[in-house]
Design a protein around this motif. Sequence first.
Motif, PDB file in Angstrom:
ATOM      1  N   ASP A  66      44.107  36.089  44.092  1.00  0.00           N
ATOM      2  CA  ASP A  66      42.915  36.836  44.505  1.00  0.00           C
ATOM      3  C   ASP A  66      42.638  38.115  43.727  1.00  0.00           C
ATOM      4  O   ASP A  66      41.723  38.842  44.070  1.00  0.00           O
ATOM      5  N   GLY A  84      41.589  38.119  40.807  1.00  0.00           N
ATOM      6  CA  GLY A  84      40.376  37.888  40.016  1.00  0.00           C
ATOM      7  C   GLY A  84      40.567  37.081  38.747  1.00  0.00           C
ATOM      8  O   GLY A  84      39.737  37.122  37.850  1.00  0.00           O
ATOM      9  N   LYS A  85      41.652  36.311  38.684  1.00  0.00           N
ATOM     10  CA  LYS A  85      41.901  35.517  37.484  1.00  0.00           C
ATOM     11  C   LYS A  85      40.768  34.530  37.198  1.00  0.00           C
ATOM     12  O   LYS A  85      40.258  34.477  36.074  1.00  0.00           O
ATOM     13  N   SER A  86      40.361  33.774  38.213  1.00  0.00           N
ATOM     14  CA  SER A  86      39.317  32.761  37.987  1.00  0.00           C
ATOM     15  C   SER A  86      37.986  33.410  37.644  1.00  0.00           C
ATOM     16  O   SER A  86      37.255  32.925  36.774  1.00  0.00           O
ATOM     17  N   THR A  87      37.661  34.496  38.327  1.00  0.00           N
ATOM     18  CA  THR A  87      36.390  35.167  38.065  1.00  0.00           C
ATOM     19  C   THR A  87      36.365  35.676  36.625  1.00  0.00           C
ATOM     20  O   THR A  87      35.371  35.505  35.915  1.00  0.00           O
ATOM     21  N   GLY A 141      42.363  29.109  47.588  1.00  0.00           N
ATOM     22  CA  GLY A 141      42.214  30.200  46.647  1.00  0.00           C
ATOM     23  C   GLY A 141      43.374  30.318  45.694  1.00  0.00           C
ATOM     24  O   GLY A 141      43.699  31.396  45.231  1.00  0.00           O
ATOM     25  N   ILE A 142      44.042  29.228  45.390  1.00  0.00           N
ATOM     26  CA  ILE A 142      45.129  29.319  44.429  1.00  0.00           C
ATOM     27  C   ILE A 142      44.986  28.236  43.377  1.00  0.00           C
ATOM     28  O   ILE A 142      44.398  27.192  43.620  1.00  0.00           O
ATOM     29  N   THR A 143      45.523  28.494  42.232  1.00  0.00           N
ATOM     30  CA  THR A 143      45.453  27.530  41.159  1.00  0.00           C
ATOM     31  C   THR A 143      46.759  26.768  41.121  1.00  0.00           C
ATOM     32  O   THR A 143      47.816  27.367  41.041  1.00  0.00           O
ATOM     33  N   ASN A 173      41.272  45.350  37.510  1.00  0.00           N
ATOM     34  CA  ASN A 173      40.041  44.652  37.909  1.00  0.00           C
ATOM     35  C   ASN A 173      39.480  45.219  39.216  1.00  0.00           C
ATOM     36  O   ASN A 173      40.163  45.961  39.911  1.00  0.00           O
ATOM     37  N   LYS A 174      38.276  44.853  39.511  1.00  0.00           N
ATOM     38  CA  LYS A 174      37.580  45.202  40.761  1.00  0.00           C
ATOM     39  C   LYS A 174      37.330  46.699  40.876  1.00  0.00           C
ATOM     40  O   LYS A 174      37.409  47.266  41.973  1.00  0.00           O
ATOM     41  N   ASP A 221      34.660  48.095  40.772  1.00  0.00           N
ATOM     42  CA  ASP A 221      33.398  48.338  41.486  1.00  0.00           C
ATOM     43  C   ASP A 221      33.628  48.572  42.977  1.00  0.00           C
ATOM     44  O   ASP A 221      32.749  49.069  43.677  1.00  0.00           O
ATOM     45  N   SER A 276      35.228  45.226  35.926  1.00  0.00           N
ATOM     46  CA  SER A 276      34.856  44.486  37.115  1.00  0.00           C
ATOM     47  C   SER A 276      34.461  43.088  36.666  1.00  0.00           C
ATOM     48  O   SER A 276      33.439  42.918  36.004  1.00  0.00           O
ATOM     49  N   ALA A 277      35.286  42.130  37.002  1.00  0.00           N
ATOM     50  CA  ALA A 277      34.984  40.748  36.619  1.00  0.00           C
ATOM     51  C   ALA A 277      33.729  40.287  37.335  1.00  0.00           C
ATOM     52  O   ALA A 277      32.988  39.442  36.858  1.00  0.00           O
ATOM     53  N   LYS A 278      33.487  40.878  38.507  1.00  0.00           N
ATOM     54  CA  LYS A 278      32.348  40.457  39.308  1.00  0.00           C
ATOM     55  C   LYS A 278      31.033  40.935  38.683  1.00  0.00           C
ATOM     56  O   LYS A 278      30.123  40.132  38.468  1.00  0.00           O
TER      57      LYS A 278
HETATM   58  P1  GTP Z   1      43.673  32.431  42.282  1.00  0.00           P
HETATM   59  O1  GTP Z   1      42.787  31.384  41.648  1.00  0.00           O
HETATM   60  O2  GTP Z   1      44.087  32.048  43.633  1.00  0.00           O
HETATM   61  O3  GTP Z   1      44.778  32.873  41.399  1.00  0.00           O
HETATM   62  O4  GTP Z   1      42.747  33.711  42.561  1.00  0.00           O
HETATM   63  P2  GTP Z   1      42.079  34.492  41.442  1.00  0.00           P
HETATM   64  O5  GTP Z   1      43.021  35.516  40.973  1.00  0.00           O
HETATM   65  O6  GTP Z   1      41.520  33.537  40.471  1.00  0.00           O
HETATM   66  O7  GTP Z   1      40.906  35.287  42.151  1.00  0.00           O
HETATM   67  P3  GTP Z   1      39.367  34.977  42.088  1.00  0.00           P
HETATM   68  O8  GTP Z   1      38.813  35.130  40.734  1.00  0.00           O
HETATM   69  O9  GTP Z   1      39.103  33.711  42.813  1.00  0.00           O
HETATM   70  O10 GTP Z   1      38.830  36.213  42.917  1.00  0.00           O
HETATM   71  C1  GTP Z   1      39.231  36.428  44.251  1.00  0.00           C
HETATM   72  C2  GTP Z   1      38.120  37.152  45.003  1.00  0.00           C
HETATM   73  O11 GTP Z   1      37.900  38.437  44.423  1.00  0.00           O
HETATM   74  C3  GTP Z   1      36.790  36.435  44.917  1.00  0.00           C
HETATM   75  O12 GTP Z   1      36.162  36.555  46.169  1.00  0.00           O
HETATM   76  C4  GTP Z   1      36.030  37.188  43.837  1.00  0.00           C
HETATM   77  O13 GTP Z   1      34.646  37.126  44.050  1.00  0.00           O
HETATM   78  C5  GTP Z   1      36.544  38.598  44.018  1.00  0.00           C
HETATM   79  N1  GTP Z   1      36.503  39.368  42.785  1.00  0.00           N
HETATM   80  C6  GTP Z   1      36.970  39.018  41.563  1.00  0.00           C
HETATM   81  N2  GTP Z   1      36.741  39.985  40.666  1.00  0.00           N
HETATM   82  C7  GTP Z   1      36.105  40.981  41.334  1.00  0.00           C
HETATM   83  C8  GTP Z   1      35.610  42.263  40.961  1.00  0.00           C
HETATM   84  O14 GTP Z   1      35.676  42.720  39.826  1.00  0.00           O
HETATM   85  N3  GTP Z   1      35.037  43.009  41.944  1.00  0.00           N
HETATM   86  C9  GTP Z   1      34.932  42.571  43.221  1.00  0.00           C
HETATM   87  N4  GTP Z   1      34.355  43.360  44.115  1.00  0.00           N
HETATM   88  N5  GTP Z   1      35.386  41.370  43.596  1.00  0.00           N
HETATM   89  C10 GTP Z   1      35.975  40.583  42.677  1.00  0.00           C
END
Ligand code: GTP
Length: 601
Positions: free
Chosen positions: A16, A18-21, A52-54, A131-132, A134, A162-164
């Motif tokens: 969580d 933000g790897k996938s994002t 939510g995991i890879t 990351n994040k 924002d 911010s990946a988002k």
């Molecule tokens: P796994 O696939 O389980 O390893 O998770 P992950 O690390 O890939 O996380 P993922 O990219 O799915 O992001 C997890 C949550 O964080 C999602 O709801 C995204 O929308 C949110 N998120 C990712 N990057 C950001 C960011 O830069 N800012 C905010 N506010 N939310 C983010």
Amino acid sequence: IPIDRYRNFSIVAHVDHGKSTLSDRLLQLTGTIPINSDKQFLDRLEVERERGITIKAQTCTMIYNHKGEDYLLNLVDTPGHVDFRAEVSRSYASCRGALLIVDASQGVQAQTVANFYMAYAQDLKLIPVVNKIDLPHADIDRVLDQIEEMFELDRNDAIAISAKTGHNIEQILPAIIDRIPPPAGLKTDPLRCLLVDSWFDPYMGVILLVYVADGSLKKGDKVTSAFTRRRYDIKEAGIMHPDRTPTDALVAGQVGYISLGMKDSSEAHVGDTIMHITDIDKIEPLPGFEESKPMVFVGAYPAEGTDFKKMEESIERLVLNDRSVTMQKETSIALGQGWRLGFLGTLHASVFQERLSKEYGTSLLITKPTVPYKVLYKDGTEVIIDRPDKFPDLAVQKTKVKQLLEPMVDTMMTFPQEYIGNVISLCENGRGTQLESTYLNTGQVFLRYRMPLASLVNDFFGKLKGMTKGYASLDYEESGYDEAELQKLDLLVNGVAVDALSAVMHKSEVQAAGKEWTSKFKEFLGHELFEVIIQAAVGTKIVSRERIRAKRKDVLHKLHASDLSRRKKLLEKQKAGKKAMKEIGRVQIPHEAFEGFLANR
Ligand code: GTP
């Protein structure tokens, strides 16, 4: 594109963070996927998305123009959890660097640390990414302090993004190009190709994800596996861009896929080396081949009235897609025919179980997880106890047994400081020994305990989450075997052991488990026609005992004695009803009793 313009990297992060994002952003930025694609591209399996995991490593090649030159960037995706250690370390072996992502609001978590250790051990160049930023409670400075303290990485090297929203995303790829070295390896050397991952495609059969360490390969080449020595023709070769895209050749430094026409995933061994047949005696395979061993086992039995063959076929299909699951047939007197499934770790087991229960609901019974204990005999033989009935009968064999051993793990946890007292008790009750406790500047604690894997499979994470209001994170690494006082607890019905219900455990747990088993089993057995004695025992020693009084269910008492045919019919009906039961210790035990007992254990 020449090899000095290749970069192979992966992304290291806690769930969580933000790897996938971020991956999706990078794919969009390079035009590999459309800008408006909102689905997370790299997480394709549905269960993965839900949790939510890879789970399976998925990889993608991007082409990126930097200062007027094209670069070939390979993002090698890795499973986030170290249950999949073999897969993670193979993915890392194909890379020379990684982005280390930390969530600006949460800071470093257990998995960040566990994955950092693995990446560091493989000598990857790490680029810290916060990351994040924002988020309103993002605290970049605090996280940079952690990155310096825990990982000894320079805060000035970190990129805050911010990946988002996409903020600062454009800094990532140039940093990868500038800081991560290109792969080593020569196109002109003999082929050595590392098998990183495999999956099953219904049209193409088994697809192999490979890293070409040396040499090159193309369609039509005759190759062989260093491990199995089987021979194959390369049917197709190409890159993942983002889906399979055939290319003329794959050369040293590239990550791509090949199809060898394998019918069965069991031929594909992660870490294996693929080489040309003509080179077979000339070159050494790549180092680091390690077969992954199952560390958690469960028994799975179809519930009453389920079609065994049909269920077996569909479970086999699931297993085929996840070659890290092992499957063996197993027969129990109490539960009939079933399977013993082996998993790499607790998370792996629970993800797979979730898939099974989604597909089968209550029609599949799953026994409590067990771990592979080890028996060392004085004559030097070593036996892995992957099922309780392999445990030696100590009354008979005591003199032959040298040592009983149990698998240990190095457990890492992070959670808010106020819960430390409770968590320490949980770990100590699980027979853990503290290795480290560090107070983090985020108000969290990082705690490391060495403890038996058996304590972990027993819903440790569930309990940990429960006592920290869901804030705890957990990861672990295998840590060898320790000698332990192990015993096998049996459940006896009128003096006869019910095979599927036995379990091996530490001596200190036997008393409580015995009490729980007998009272639970009594509850599910209900009333019986005869007196039933339920006991929990270690060898001949009774640990706990319950008695069910006889309650005769006389189907005949209402009938007139002369109504013979009616009487016969009723007796037959009663007999048929009994068939669905298992006779143990001359007691008829309905299948539901086992189902209820196992489901609630
Ligand atoms: P796994 O696939 O389980 O390893 O998770 P992950 O690390 O890939 O996380 P993922 O990219 O799915 O992001 C997890 C949550 O964080 C999602 O709801 C995204 O929308 C949110 N998120 C990712 N990057 C950001 C960011 O830069 N800012 C905010 N506010 N939310 C983010």
